[in-house]
Write a protein that holds these residues in place. Structure first.
Motif, PDB file in Angstrom:
ATOM      1  N   PRO A  71       0.808  -1.227   0.000  1.00  0.00           N
ATOM      2  CA  PRO A  71       0.000   0.000   0.000  1.00  0.00           C
ATOM      3  C   PRO A  71       0.839   1.274   0.000  1.00  0.00           C
ATOM      4  O   PRO A  71       1.995   1.289   0.415  1.00  0.00           O
ATOM      5  CB  PRO A  71      -0.795  -0.120   1.309  1.00  0.00           C
ATOM      6  CG  PRO A  71       0.129  -0.887   2.224  1.00  0.00           C
ATOM      7  CD  PRO A  71       0.843  -1.873   1.329  1.00  0.00           C
ATOM      8  N   ASP A  72       0.194   2.328  -0.495  1.00  0.00           N
ATOM      9  CA  ASP A  72       0.718   3.698  -0.341  1.00  0.00           C
ATOM     10  C   ASP A  72       2.102   3.909  -0.936  1.00  0.00           C
ATOM     11  O   ASP A  72       2.915   4.667  -0.390  1.00  0.00           O
ATOM     12  CB  ASP A  72       0.748   4.087   1.147  1.00  0.00           C
ATOM     13  CG  ASP A  72      -0.614   3.958   1.813  1.00  0.00           C
ATOM     14  OD1 ASP A  72      -1.620   4.288   1.165  1.00  0.00           O
ATOM     15  OD2 ASP A  72      -0.670   3.493   2.969  1.00  0.00           O
ATOM     16  N   VAL A  73       2.374   3.260  -2.057  1.00  0.00           N
ATOM     17  CA  VAL A  73       3.637   3.534  -2.748  1.00  0.00           C
ATOM     18  C   VAL A  73       3.532   4.919  -3.395  1.00  0.00           C
ATOM     19  O   VAL A  73       2.614   5.160  -4.180  1.00  0.00           O
ATOM     20  CB  VAL A  73       3.933   2.460  -3.807  1.00  0.00           C
ATOM     21  CG1 VAL A  73       5.197   2.819  -4.590  1.00  0.00           C
ATOM     22  CG2 VAL A  73       4.083   1.091  -3.148  1.00  0.00           C
ATOM     23  N   PRO A  74       4.435   5.835  -3.092  1.00  0.00           N
ATOM     24  CA  PRO A  74       4.327   7.193  -3.642  1.00  0.00           C
ATOM     25  C   PRO A  74       4.762   7.241  -5.102  1.00  0.00           C
ATOM     26  O   PRO A  74       5.277   6.260  -5.650  1.00  0.00           O
ATOM     27  CB  PRO A  74       5.278   7.994  -2.753  1.00  0.00           C
ATOM     28  CG  PRO A  74       6.335   6.993  -2.378  1.00  0.00           C
ATOM     29  CD  PRO A  74       5.616   5.676  -2.210  1.00  0.00           C
ATOM     30  N   GLU A  75       4.581   8.390  -5.711  1.00  0.00           N
ATOM     31  CA  GLU A  75       5.136   8.615  -7.045  1.00  0.00           C
ATOM     32  C   GLU A  75       6.658   8.507  -6.948  1.00  0.00           C
ATOM     33  O   GLU A  75       7.293   9.191  -6.147  1.00  0.00           O
ATOM     34  CB  GLU A  75       4.739   9.985  -7.573  1.00  0.00           C
ATOM     35  CG  GLU A  75       5.299  10.325  -8.940  1.00  0.00           C
ATOM     36  CD  GLU A  75       4.735   9.448 -10.052  1.00  0.00           C
ATOM     37  OE1 GLU A  75       5.450   9.261 -11.061  1.00  0.00           O
ATOM     38  OE2 GLU A  75       3.595   8.956  -9.917  1.00  0.00           O
ATOM     39  N   ILE A  76       7.221   7.603  -7.748  1.00  0.00           N
ATOM     40  CA  ILE A  76       8.661   7.351  -7.685  1.00  0.00           C
ATOM     41  C   ILE A  76       9.399   8.342  -8.580  1.00  0.00           C
ATOM     42  O   ILE A  76       8.989   8.592  -9.718  1.00  0.00           O
ATOM     43  CB  ILE A  76       8.978   5.904  -8.109  1.00  0.00           C
ATOM     44  CG1 ILE A  76       8.234   4.913  -7.200  1.00  0.00           C
ATOM     45  CG2 ILE A  76      10.476   5.649  -8.074  1.00  0.00           C
ATOM     46  CD1 ILE A  76       8.590   5.016  -5.735  1.00  0.00           C
ATOM     47  N   ARG A  77      10.499   8.856  -8.050  1.00  0.00           N
ATOM     48  CA  ARG A  77      11.302   9.826  -8.792  1.00  0.00           C
ATOM     49  C   ARG A  77      12.752   9.337  -8.899  1.00  0.00           C
ATOM     50  O   ARG A  77      13.170   8.435  -8.175  1.00  0.00           O
ATOM     51  CB  ARG A  77      11.245  11.198  -8.115  1.00  0.00           C
ATOM     52  CG  ARG A  77       9.806  11.677  -7.935  1.00  0.00           C
ATOM     53  CD  ARG A  77       9.712  13.123  -7.501  1.00  0.00           C
ATOM     54  NE  ARG A  77       8.317  13.511  -7.271  1.00  0.00           N
ATOM     55  CZ  ARG A  77       7.441  13.789  -8.227  1.00  0.00           C
ATOM     56  NH1 ARG A  77       7.830  13.752  -9.502  1.00  0.00           N
ATOM     57  NH2 ARG A  77       6.194  14.128  -7.940  1.00  0.00           N
ATOM     58  N   ALA A  78      13.475   9.907  -9.819  1.00  0.00           N
ATOM     59  CA  ALA A  78      14.859   9.493 -10.046  1.00  0.00           C
ATOM     60  C   ALA A  78      15.661   9.598  -8.762  1.00  0.00           C
ATOM     61  O   ALA A  78      15.608  10.608  -8.056  1.00  0.00           O
ATOM     62  CB  ALA A  78      15.485  10.353 -11.137  1.00  0.00           C
ATOM     63  N   GLY A  79      16.409   8.534  -8.459  1.00  0.00           N
ATOM     64  CA  GLY A  79      17.250   8.512  -7.280  1.00  0.00           C
ATOM     65  C   GLY A  79      16.579   7.956  -6.046  1.00  0.00           C
ATOM     66  O   GLY A  79      17.253   7.753  -5.022  1.00  0.00           O
ATOM     67  N   ASP A  80      15.255   7.701  -6.086  1.00  0.00           N
ATOM     68  CA  ASP A  80      14.575   7.144  -4.920  1.00  0.00           C
ATOM     69  C   ASP A  80      15.107   5.751  -4.600  1.00  0.00           C
ATOM     70  O   ASP A  80      15.459   4.978  -5.508  1.00  0.00           O
ATOM     71  CB  ASP A  80      13.070   7.050  -5.175  1.00  0.00           C
ATOM     72  CG  ASP A  80      12.357   8.384  -5.024  1.00  0.00           C
ATOM     73  OD1 ASP A  80      13.001   9.341  -4.553  1.00  0.00           O
ATOM     74  OD2 ASP A  80      11.162   8.459  -5.382  1.00  0.00           O
ATOM     75  N   PRO A 123       4.855  12.166 -16.339  1.00  0.00           N
ATOM     76  CA  PRO A 123       4.312  13.527 -16.368  1.00  0.00           C
ATOM     77  C   PRO A 123       5.279  14.599 -16.849  1.00  0.00           C
ATOM     78  O   PRO A 123       4.843  15.596 -17.429  1.00  0.00           O
ATOM     79  CB  PRO A 123       3.911  13.769 -14.904  1.00  0.00           C
ATOM     80  CG  PRO A 123       4.725  12.799 -14.105  1.00  0.00           C
ATOM     81  CD  PRO A 123       4.886  11.595 -14.984  1.00  0.00           C
ATOM     82  N   ASP A 124       6.567  14.440 -16.634  1.00  0.00           N
ATOM     83  CA  ASP A 124       7.506  15.520 -16.928  1.00  0.00           C
ATOM     84  C   ASP A 124       8.414  15.244 -18.117  1.00  0.00           C
ATOM     85  O   ASP A 124       9.324  16.038 -18.397  1.00  0.00           O
ATOM     86  CB  ASP A 124       8.370  15.807 -15.696  1.00  0.00           C
ATOM     87  CG  ASP A 124       7.525  16.202 -14.490  1.00  0.00           C
ATOM     88  OD1 ASP A 124       6.559  16.963 -14.689  1.00  0.00           O
ATOM     89  OD2 ASP A 124       7.822  15.739 -13.373  1.00  0.00           O
ATOM     90  N   SER A 167      12.292   1.822 -13.534  1.00  0.00           N
ATOM     91  CA  SER A 167      12.861   2.772 -14.490  1.00  0.00           C
ATOM     92  C   SER A 167      12.856   4.192 -13.938  1.00  0.00           C
ATOM     93  O   SER A 167      13.823   4.947 -14.112  1.00  0.00           O
ATOM     94  CB  SER A 167      12.076   2.720 -15.806  1.00  0.00           C
ATOM     95  OG  SER A 167      12.301   1.508 -16.486  1.00  0.00           O
ATOM     96  N   LYS A 168      11.776   4.562 -13.282  1.00  0.00           N
ATOM     97  CA  LYS A 168      11.714   5.913 -12.716  1.00  0.00           C
ATOM     98  C   LYS A 168      12.791   6.111 -11.657  1.00  0.00           C
ATOM     99  O   LYS A 168      13.473   7.139 -11.637  1.00  0.00           O
ATOM    100  CB  LYS A 168      10.322   6.169 -12.132  1.00  0.00           C
ATOM    101  CG  LYS A 168       9.238   6.349 -13.183  1.00  0.00           C
ATOM    102  CD  LYS A 168       7.879   6.635 -12.557  1.00  0.00           C
ATOM    103  CE  LYS A 168       6.832   6.898 -13.620  1.00  0.00           C
ATOM    104  NZ  LYS A 168       5.507   7.221 -13.032  1.00  0.00           N
TER     105      LYS A 168
END
Length: 254
Positions: free
Chosen positions: A7-16, A118-119, A42-43
């Motif tokens: 549950p509750d996996v956030p939006e993953i960003r580079a370097g996470d 998104p970006d 990949s993110k």
């Protein structure tokens, strides 16, 4: 055996730190199998790209022009260039690009994703998914990790989950040498367990905007079977690919 989403996996960003994010949200057991969608891998690894990163060469412009002609849709030659750069073999060039990635997976457009980014314009597959799975495995309490994606398969409509990389387990159970209920020895049966688990996990992960990219498989038992470490077919034994190399697409008859 049961499967449930973390549950509750956030939006993953580079370097996470994907392993830490998973471990903080679920109590894992050593014999769990953790299936992680390649999108978030990949993110975390920064595999974002923009179309302008891929200036189109002559081959890409040729492929895009032909696909535009066949589909009556404008195809961006920069996207074709991205597919070429992520591939080691063009299995088919029309009516779509079917390619072999650098780690052996065969899929449409080298598995490049244009959704949930998104970006940027594009999200590329992990460079070496089994190494990605091993890094995640090193940071969680479970011994087995699968990095999965969805793709189509010949002769069937629709997509299903498949394994791109894995760690802590062999990809296949080898039934050869065992017997069926009538005592006949099995001579060819090698069961692709990582693909079966990836497909099962995909039922829980869902598609689109579900936001549940990590699934735990609990209670899966390997059983008293041998292992096979082969997963992707060698070209010498891949008769479908050999046939495609001699096949020409004819839009008037196909």
């Amino acid at each position: 055996m049961e499967l449930f989403a973390v549950p509750d996996v956030p939006e993953i960003r580079a370097g996470d730190d994907l392993a830490r994010i998973i471990a903080e949200r679920v109590d894992l057991r050593p014999d769990d199998v953790v299936c992680v969608a390649s999108t978030v891998v990949s993110k975390a690894e920064g595999r974002f790209a923009d179309l302008d990163d891929f200036p189109a060469g002559p081959r890409a412009r040729e492929l895009a022009a032909r696909l535009s002609e066949l589909t009556d849709e404008e195809k961006d030659p920069r996207f074709a260039q991205a597919v070429l750069e992520e591939s080691v073999d063009l299995v088919m060039t029309e009516p779509f690009l079917l390619t072999e990635t650098r780690f052996g997976h065969v899929g449409v457009n080298a598995g490049i994703d244009r959704s949930n980014v998104p970006d940027h314009d594009l999200l590329l597959l992990p460079k070496r998914p089994s190494e990605s799975a091993e890094r995640i495995r090193a940071g969680i309490d479970a011994d087995r990790v699968i990095v999965s994606d969805t793709s189509g398969r010949p002769f069937r409509h629709g997509q299903r989950g498949v394994a791109l990389g894995w760690a802590g387990m062999a990809p296949s159970r080898d039934w050869r040498g065992e017997t069926d209920r009538d005592g006949r020895e099995l001579g060819v049966t090698v069961e692709s367990v990582v693909d079966e688990l990836a497909a099962a996990a995909n039922l829980v992960q869902g598609e689109g905007d579900d936001g549940t990219p990590v699934v735990v498989v609990r209670g899966f038992e390997w059983g008293d079977h041998g292992e096979s470490h082969a997963h992707y077919r060698d070209i010498e034994g891949d008769f479908v690919r050999q046939a495609l190399r001699g096949w020409t697409y004819d839009p008037d008859t196909n």
